[in-house]
Design an enzyme around this catalytic site. Structure first.
Site, mmCIF file in Angstrom:
data_model
loop_
_atom_site.group_PDB
_atom_site.id
_atom_site.type_symbol
_atom_site.label_atom_id
_atom_site.label_comp_id
_atom_site.label_asym_id
_atom_site.label_seq_id
_atom_site.Cartn_x
_atom_site.Cartn_y
_atom_site.Cartn_z
ATOM 1 N N ALA A 162 38.229 37.574 39.950
ATOM 2 C CA ALA A 162 37.118 36.781 40.477
ATOM 3 C C ALA A 162 37.459 36.219 41.857
ATOM 4 O O ALA A 162 36.610 36.193 42.755
ATOM 5 C CB ALA A 162 36.772 35.653 39.514
ATOM 6 N N TYR A 163 38.694 35.777 42.025
ATOM 7 C CA TYR A 163 39.117 35.257 43.326
ATOM 8 C C TYR A 163 39.035 36.352 44.387
ATOM 9 O O TYR A 163 38.513 36.126 45.489
ATOM 10 C CB TYR A 163 40.539 34.717 43.230
ATOM 11 N N ALA A 164 39.540 37.551 44.059
ATOM 12 C CA ALA A 164 39.489 38.656 45.011
ATOM 13 C C ALA A 164 38.039 38.994 45.364
ATOM 14 O O ALA A 164 37.714 39.260 46.531
ATOM 15 C CB ALA A 164 40.198 39.884 44.437
ATOM 16 N N SER A 166 35.479 36.928 45.302
ATOM 17 C CA SER A 166 34.909 35.864 46.127
ATOM 18 C C SER A 166 35.368 35.966 47.574
ATOM 19 O O SER A 166 34.590 35.741 48.513
ATOM 20 C CB SER A 166 35.279 34.491 45.544
ATOM 21 N N LYS A 167 36.628 36.320 47.775
ATOM 22 C CA LYS A 167 37.147 36.415 49.135
ATOM 23 C C LYS A 167 36.692 37.696 49.830
ATOM 24 O O LYS A 167 36.523 37.711 51.058
ATOM 25 C CB LYS A 167 38.672 36.318 49.117
#
Length: 278
Positions: A162-164, A166-167
């Site tokens: 999810a972080y990847a 979002s970025k």
């Protein structure tokens, strides 16, 4: 704005501590007209604003606003107050970010993990920028927007799906915005996208720096980003291996890339011991 932010209004999200505070300290030292601090941590924000205000000695107006950038309504209300209190920013640093890690995607919670990650990391910078960009364009004077993305947005990595995502969304939007401003003839507003690897701020505590990508000192990152912002450079990649991995991703077959970068460099195991804060 090629040398300092002297006389400019500077707004920083996630400004109560870490790198956000460091950007604010830099703006105060350079004699910004106003430094506006946004953060959801009311206690830490109040302490930071008080300390920076005393350091400014009346030369710079320091204003703080408790804002949870995961809420569109909160962003709109705070932006209205900023325009009323000090005017629109000349420099906007979209620094706020969160991470949920050390779990595979199917082990995360959609409401507690995925949704806030996308809201804070991807949508909030768009919402905040949309509030202030029209005034930046209309003013006609040099303006800067810094969007703090991540190398994770250029390179897939287990235990941070999810972080990847979002970025990756942030990186794509940020550089598209840069091109739109240039195409529309608003080149006085420059956009800088930042894609660092792990930084030792506590956010990624426990994460291991892969081969050729040691964990970065926040002071180094702030210095490089600040200089790039003033110069209006479009991209900051730290360390240099971030650019190397991006080039290799473009030329190597996927499975070969997985072996070389993911396994050989250790990137795909870098989050195994993650225990950082969100």
């Amino acid at each position: 704005m090629s040398r300092t932010v002297h006389g400019a209004n500077v707004l920083i999200t996630g400004a109560a501590g870490g790198m956000g505070r460091m950007y604010a300290e830099r703006a105060v030292v350079e004699g910004a007209a106003a430094v506006v601090l946004w953060d959801r941590d009311a206690g830490a924000l109040a302490r930071t604003a008080d300390e920076l205000g005393r350091a400014a000695g009346g030369r710079t107006v320091v204003r703080s606003y408790v804002v949870d950038v995961a809420e569109l309504g909160a962003i709109a209300k705070a932006a209205h107050k900023v325009r009323r209190d000090v005017g629109a920013p000349d420099v906007l640093v979209n620094n706020a970010g969160i991470v949920r890690g050390n779990a595979y995607f199917w082990e995360t919670d959609s409401g507690d993990d995925v949704r806030p990650t996308m809201l804070v990391n991807a949508l909030a910078p768009m919402y905040v920028t949309r509030e202030f960009l029209p005034a930046m364009i209309a003013a006609g004077r040099p303006a800067r927007i810094v969007n703090v993305g991540s190398a994770a947005g250029t390179l897939a990595n287990p235990r941070m799906a999810a972080y990847a995502a979002s970025k990756a969304a942030l990186n794509g939007w940020s550089d598209s915005l840069r091109l739109e401003l240039e195409q529309a003839g608003h080149e006085h507003v420059r956009v800088t996208t930042v894609t660092p690897s792990y930084i030792s701020t506590g956010m990624f505590a426990g994460a291991r720096g892969p081969l050729l990508a040691p964990v970065l000192a926040p002071e180094l990152v702030v210095e490089r980003v600040w200089r790039a912002m003033l110069d209006g450079r479009p991209l900051v990649e730290l360390p240099a291996s971030v650019r190397l991995s991006r080039i290799l991703r473009a030329v190597l077959p996927t499975r070969v890339f997985d072996r070389v970068i993911g396994d050989g460099f250790g990137i795909y195991r870098s989050m195994d011991r993650f225990r950082g804060r969100g």
